[in-house]
Design an enzyme around this catalytic site. Structure first.
Site, PDB file in Angstrom:
ATOM      1  N   PRO A   2      34.974  73.785  28.035  1.00 55.94           N
ATOM      2  CA  PRO A   2      35.906  74.800  28.703  1.00 55.94           C
ATOM      3  C   PRO A   2      36.705  75.535  27.721  1.00 55.94           C
ATOM      4  O   PRO A   2      37.151  75.180  26.703  1.00 55.94           O
ATOM      5  CB  PRO A   2      36.805  73.802  29.652  1.00 55.94           C
ATOM      6  N   GLU A   3      36.883  76.813  28.126  1.00 60.55           N
ATOM      7  CA  GLU A   3      37.752  77.659  27.512  1.00 60.55           C
ATOM      8  C   GLU A   3      39.223  77.738  27.777  1.00 60.55           C
ATOM      9  O   GLU A   3      39.461  76.979  28.960  1.00 60.55           O
ATOM     10  CB  GLU A   3      37.158  79.138  27.319  1.00 60.55           C
ATOM     11  N   LYS A  52      42.921  74.323  24.280  1.00 62.30           N
ATOM     12  CA  LYS A  52      42.266  73.482  25.113  1.00 62.30           C
ATOM     13  C   LYS A  52      42.556  72.111  25.274  1.00 62.30           C
ATOM     14  O   LYS A  52      41.879  71.213  25.745  1.00 62.30           O
ATOM     15  CB  LYS A  52      40.799  73.441  24.139  1.00 62.30           C
ATOM     16  N   ARG A 129      49.335  72.287  14.461  1.00 59.08           N
ATOM     17  CA  ARG A 129      47.903  72.393  13.967  1.00 59.08           C
ATOM     18  C   ARG A 129      47.371  73.475  14.579  1.00 59.08           C
ATOM     19  O   ARG A 129      46.178  74.033  14.255  1.00 59.08           O
ATOM     20  CB  ARG A 129      46.993  71.037  14.324  1.00 59.08           C
ATOM     21  N   ASN A 170      33.242  80.465  22.898  1.00 61.29           N
ATOM     22  CA  ASN A 170      32.070  81.094  22.535  1.00 61.29           C
ATOM     23  C   ASN A 170      32.136  82.443  23.624  1.00 61.29           C
ATOM     24  O   ASN A 170      31.608  83.407  22.859  1.00 61.29           O
ATOM     25  CB  ASN A 170      30.802  80.628  22.825  1.00 61.29           C
ATOM     26  N   ARG A 262      27.578  77.406  16.022  1.00 66.21           N
ATOM     27  CA  ARG A 262      27.473  77.986  17.556  1.00 66.21           C
ATOM     28  C   ARG A 262      26.652  79.385  17.498  1.00 66.21           C
ATOM     29  O   ARG A 262      26.685  80.011  16.488  1.00 66.21           O
ATOM     30  CB  ARG A 262      28.973  78.217  17.863  1.00 66.21           C
TER      31      ARG A 262
END
Length: 272
Positions: A2-3, A52, A129, A170, A262
């Site tokens: 999931p984005e 995410k 991070r 993506n 990817r």
């Protein structure tokens, strides 16, 4: 996977159905028993997303003080998902890592990459991070702009690096670069700062649409024609998963290649 807009939408949903009330928390699968027991019976105080990552906040019943508060950190990864149903929930089916049940609604989590108790220090470390999240109003894109300005890596790779910018997957990577007419192989440091800032602003706008609509929408109204995308129930895209099809703008064949493991999609004519 999931984005970011999906996680923000999920956080809003959980806040709406559980927020401010005690919840029952369990781990039918048995892999999160101690963590679930630690927050069972607490008030579901808040849910929020960072990129995410989903953070669920719990507090003891009868207090608003920070003492005794707990957090659960969830990263769905490639296979994780929440399913929701009216309460009381039926007996669990499959490998339910986390079950949260309120008075009217319950939700089951299956297959996450991470489901763990978090401390305030853990959350601070996570935020440190991650790059800035376009969907959070409390972040500054300066870190992203600086990271891209000094990097020799291609912009297509940088946009997928969660340390540079959080929540981009993506689809948004492919589509925002097409909308900006930028070759995904260009070095980050070769891009004018104004162009990178424009990418950020476009992501902010597009991802907010994704949160509101519950689906990605990236094609401008004047270009919203022609064949659909890779599945009947998916919104149109400019290049994502359209390899071999004609570009919606110039009719050049959309190309694909692998970048950092990817699939990458772009129009070699429009994106120069």
């Amino acid at each position: 996977m999931p984005e970011g807009h999906t996680l923000h939408r999920l956080a809003r949903r959980q806040q709406r159905v559980f927020g401010g009330a005690p919840v029952r928390v369990s781990s039918p699968q048995g892999r999160f028993v101690e963590g679930a027991a630690d927050v069972d019976g607490m008030v579901f105080a808040k849910a929020e997303a960072w990129g995410k990552h989903l953070i669920q906040h719990f507090r003891p019943v009868g207090t608003t003080a920070r003492t005794g508060r707990r957090m659960i950190h969830v990263h769905l990864g490639l296979y994780g998902s929440f399913t929701e149903a009216p309460a009381p929930l039926p007996p669990p089916v499959g490998q339910v890592r986390l079950r949260i049940e309120g008075h009217q609604v319950g939700t089951d989590l299956r297959g996450p990459t991470a489901c763990e108790l978090f401390t305030a220090a853990d959350l601070d470390d996570l935020i440190a991070r991650l790059g800035p999240d376009p969907l959070r109003r409390d972040v500054d894109p300066a870190r992203m702009l600086a990271a891209i300005a000094r990097s020799r890596r291609p912009i297509g790779a940088l946009l997928m690096d969660q340390k540079v910018i959080a929540g981009i997957g993506n689809v948004y990577r492919a589509e925002v670069l097409f909308r900006a007419r930028i070759d995904p192989y260009r070095e980050g440091r070769s891009l004018p700062g104004a162009d990178v800032a424009a990418i950020w602003e476009d992501l902010v706008a597009l991802m907010r649409i994704g949160v509101r609509r519950g689906r990605i929408h990236v094609v401008r109204a004047e270009d919203d024609h022609g064949p659909g995308s890779y599945a009947p129930d998916r919104p149109r895209t400019y290049v994502y998963r359209r390899a071999g099809d004609p570009c919606r703008i110039c009719a050049t064949t959309v190309r694909t290649a692998e970048m950092d493991g990817r699939n990458l999609y772009w129009c070699p004519n429009c994106q120069v």
